[in-house]
Design an enzyme around this catalytic site. Structure first.
Site, short mmCIF file in Angstrom:
data_model
loop_
_atom_site.label_atom_id
_atom_site.label_comp_id
_atom_site.label_asym_id
_atom_site.label_seq_id
_atom_site.Cartn_x
_atom_site.Cartn_y
_atom_site.Cartn_z
N CYS A 165 -6.30 0.63 -3.18
CA CYS A 165 -5.31 -0.28 -2.47
C CYS A 165 -5.57 -0.13 -0.79
O CYS A 165 -4.57 -0.99 -0.33
CB CYS A 165 -3.94 0.37 -2.69
SG CYS A 165 -3.68 0.49 -4.57
N HIS A 305 2.69 0.80 4.21
CA HIS A 305 2.00 0.60 3.23
C HIS A 305 3.46 0.54 2.06
O HIS A 305 3.13 -0.49 1.07
CB HIS A 305 1.19 2.10 2.65
CG HIS A 305 0.54 1.83 1.35
ND1 HIS A 305 -0.40 0.82 1.05
CD2 HIS A 305 0.41 2.59 0.10
CE1 HIS A 305 -0.88 0.87 -0.29
NE2 HIS A 305 -0.34 1.94 -0.67
N GLU A 316 4.72 8.54 3.36
CA GLU A 316 4.32 7.70 4.62
C GLU A 316 5.30 8.04 5.69
O GLU A 316 4.95 7.78 6.88
CB GLU A 316 4.44 6.46 4.01
CG GLU A 316 3.63 5.39 5.12
CD GLU A 316 3.58 3.80 4.70
OE1 GLU A 316 3.06 3.24 5.48
OE2 GLU A 316 4.23 3.59 3.61
N LYS A 338 5.46 -5.64 1.01
CA LYS A 338 5.61 -5.73 -0.43
C LYS A 338 6.88 -5.84 -0.94
O LYS A 338 6.88 -5.91 -2.49
CB LYS A 338 4.95 -4.18 -0.99
CG LYS A 338 3.53 -3.80 -0.58
CD LYS A 338 2.93 -2.69 -1.00
CE LYS A 338 1.50 -2.47 -0.64
NZ LYS A 338 1.22 -2.27 0.70
N HIS A 343 2.76 -5.29 -4.63
CA HIS A 343 1.67 -4.91 -4.19
C HIS A 343 0.18 -5.27 -4.69
O HIS A 343 -0.08 -5.34 -5.87
CB HIS A 343 1.71 -3.16 -4.81
CG HIS A 343 0.38 -2.38 -4.16
ND1 HIS A 343 -0.47 -2.89 -3.43
CD2 HIS A 343 0.48 -1.05 -4.21
CE1 HIS A 343 -1.12 -1.63 -3.14
NE2 HIS A 343 -0.63 -0.66 -3.64
N PHE A 402 -5.32 4.66 -3.94
CA PHE A 402 -5.65 6.03 -5.01
C PHE A 402 -6.97 6.44 -4.70
O PHE A 402 -7.96 5.93 -4.20
CB PHE A 402 -5.83 5.05 -6.50
CG PHE A 402 -4.53 5.01 -7.23
CD1 PHE A 402 -3.25 4.97 -6.61
CD2 PHE A 402 -4.63 4.73 -8.59
CE1 PHE A 402 -2.21 4.84 -7.43
CE2 PHE A 402 -3.58 4.25 -9.25
CZ PHE A 402 -2.33 4.49 -8.73
#
Length: 416
Positions: A165, A305, A316, A338, A343, A402
Site C-alpha cells: 500500500c 493513510h 497513524e 480514502k 483504498h 503491509f
C-alpha cells in the site's frame, strides 16, 4: 550540485474521476466513489462494496486496441494516467528532454491479478498449451513502468517499486531523490492497481482486513469510532517530477515543489502497523525535516493513510503526534481521501500525493467524509465532511503498507 524538484504533470484514473479536473472537483465536493461491487454477481462474495473505476475509456487516454488486448487492466490504468500526465506536462522525449534523462518509476502492489486468474483458469480447465504467451509480461508488476517507458521513449532510470500500500509514495520518493541527485532530469512516477476480483477480495476479507458494511456511504469511514475495515479501490495516479532547471527552461506549469521524503519499516507484523506509531513517525519527521518545515511559519496539510481500520487510524494519529509534537499536530489539517476513493492499494499513494499537490495549488483541503462520530483516540483535525479553504504552504502524503513499509513525501507551495 543538488537539483530542486517540481511537479509539472498529473494524471489519474480513480473511483471519483478519470481525469484530474473531475477527480479534484469530486474530492472537494465530498463525493463518495464507493458503491456496491459490480461484475462478480455469480460469486458469493463476503464483501458488498468497493471503489471501482467507472466509465473507463482507453481510447480517450491514448490506448489503442492492441494496448487493451495485450495488457492487464492495472497496466491500462497506468498507461492512461501516464498519457494524461505527459500531455499535461508538455514533455516530449527527444524534443525538450533527452531520452536518457527521462525515467520511469511506476509500481504496483499486486500487478496483473485479472491476468493471473484468467490464465490459471485456462491451465486448470484446458491444459498448459492454452496459456497465453503474453501471460508473464501481462502479469508482472514491473510491466506498467516498462510499457510507459516504451511509449514515451524514456531511456533513463527505471525503478518499479513494490511495497504494497506504500508503493505509489515510495515510487514518488525515490523518483524525487533520483532527480535531486542528478540521475535524471524528469521521471514519470506513480502507481497502479486493478485487483478488485473475487480472489483478492476473498484473500483480504478472510484476513479480516475489509469492512463488512453493506452501506457504500458508511463503509470507508476513517477515524470514525465505528470503522471496521478498509474498502478496496482501484485505479492509477501518475505525476511528472522534473528538475526545476529543466521545467523553467521550457516554461512549464508547476503545481508544487517536492521537498522531502521519508522511508522506514515497522519490523513488527506482516499486516498490522506498529501500535506505538514510532517507526511511521520517523518517516514523517524525515520528510518534514528535509522540507524545512517550521510549525510557527508553515500551515501544514496531511493526506493521511487513513484506511478506516481500527489499528491503522489510531497508530497513524500517534505517529503524527510523535513526528510533529502535540501542539503542531493539533494545528495541522488532516484528511483521508480514502473515505471517497477507498483504498487503491499500490496506486493509492500516488493518487493521494496528487491530491496533496492540488491542495497546495488551489488553497482548498478536501474533507474526510463520513466522520460523524470520531474515535476519542483519533483526536486531531481531520477536516470532517466539508472541504475547507486554507492557504496551505506544506503538504505531506503518508502511506503505510503491509510488511511494515512506511513512506512520506513532502511538497511545498509553488509561488513562482
Amino acid at each position: 550540485m543538488e537539483q530542486r524538484v517540481v511537479i509539472t504533470g498529473l494524471g489519474v484514473i480513480t473511483p471519483v474521476g478519470n481525469n484530474v479536473n473531475d477527480f479534484w472537483k469530486n474530492l472537494v465536493d465530498g463525493y463518495c466513489g464507493i458503491d456496491h461491487i459490480k461484475g462478480f454477481e455469480d460469486y458469493e462474495l463476503p464483501i458488498s462494496v468497493a471503489g471501482q473505476v467507472k466509465d473507463f475509456n482507453p481510447e480517450e487516454n491514448g490506448l489503442e486496441k492492441n494496448d487493451v488486448r495485450r495488457n492487464d487492466l492495472y497496466c491500462q490504468y497506468a498507461m492512461a494516467a501516464a498519457y494524461q500526465a505527459m500531455k499535461d506536462s508538455g514533455l516530449v522525449s527527444g524534443e525538450n528532454i533527452a531520452p536518457e534523462r527521462l525515467g520511469t518509476y511506476i509500481g504496483s502492489g499486486i500487478g496483473g491479478m485479472n491476468t493471473f486468474v484468467t490464465e490459471t483458469t485456462k491451465l486448470l480447465n484446458e491444459g498448459v498449451r492454452r496459456i497465453s504467451p503474453l501471460f508473464v509480461p501481462m502479469m508482472i508488476g514491473n510491466i506498467a513502468a516498462g510499457n510507459v517507458a516504451i511509449k514515451y521513449n524514456a531511456q533513463g532510470v527505471c525503478l518499479p517499486v513494490v511495497t504494497a500500500c506504500a508503493t505509489g509514495t515510495h515510487a514518488a520518493g525515490e523518483a524525487y531523490r533520483a532527480i535531486k541527485h542528478g540521475y535524471a532530469d524528469a521521471i514519470i512516477t506513480g502507481g497502479a492497481e486493478a485487483s478488485i476480483h473475487p480472489l483478492a477480495i476473498g484473500g483480504f476479507a478472510n484476513s479480516k482486513a475489509l469492512t463488512r458494511s453493506e452501506d457504500p456511504k458508511n463503509a470507508s469511514i476513517p477515524f470514525n469510532v465505528n470503522r471496521n475495515g478498509f474498502v478496496m479501490g482501484e485505479g492509477a495516479g501518475v505525476l511528472i517530477f522534473e528538475s526545476l532547471e529543466s521545467a523553467q527552461k521550457r516554461g512549464a506549469k508547476i503545481y508544487a515543489e517536492v521537498v522531502g521524503y521519508g522511508n522506514s519499516c515497522d519490523a513488527h507484523h506482516v499486516t498490522a502497523p506498529s501500535p506505538d506509531g514510532i517507526p511511521a513517525s520517523r518517516a514523517i519527521k524525515q520528510s518534514l525535516d528535509e522540507a524545512g518545515f517550521d510549525s510557527e511559519k508553515d500551515l501544514l496539510y496531511i493526506n493521511a493513510h487513513g484506511t478506516s481500520t481500527p489499528l491503522n487510524d489510531k497508530s497513524e494519529t500517534r505517529a503524527i503526534k510523535l513526528a510533529l509534537g502535540e501542539e503542531a499536530a493539533r494545528k495541522a489539517m488532516i484528511s483521508s481521501t480514502k473515505s471517497m476513493t477507498g483504498h487503491m492499494l499500490g496506486a493509492t499513494g500516488a493518487v493521494e500525493l496528487i491530491a496533496a499537490a492540488l491542495t497546495l495549488a488551489n488553497g482548498v483541503v478536501a474533507p474526510t467524509i463520513g466522520l460523524n462520530d470520531p474515535d476519542p483516540e483519533c483526536d486531531l483535525d481531520y477536516v470532517p465532511n466539508v472541504a475547507r479553504k486554507a492557504d496551505v504552504t506544506v503538504a505531506i502524503s503518508n502511506s503505510l503498507g503491509f510488511g511494515g513499509h512506511n513512506s512520506c513525501v513532502a511538497l511545498r507551495k509553488w509561488n513562482g
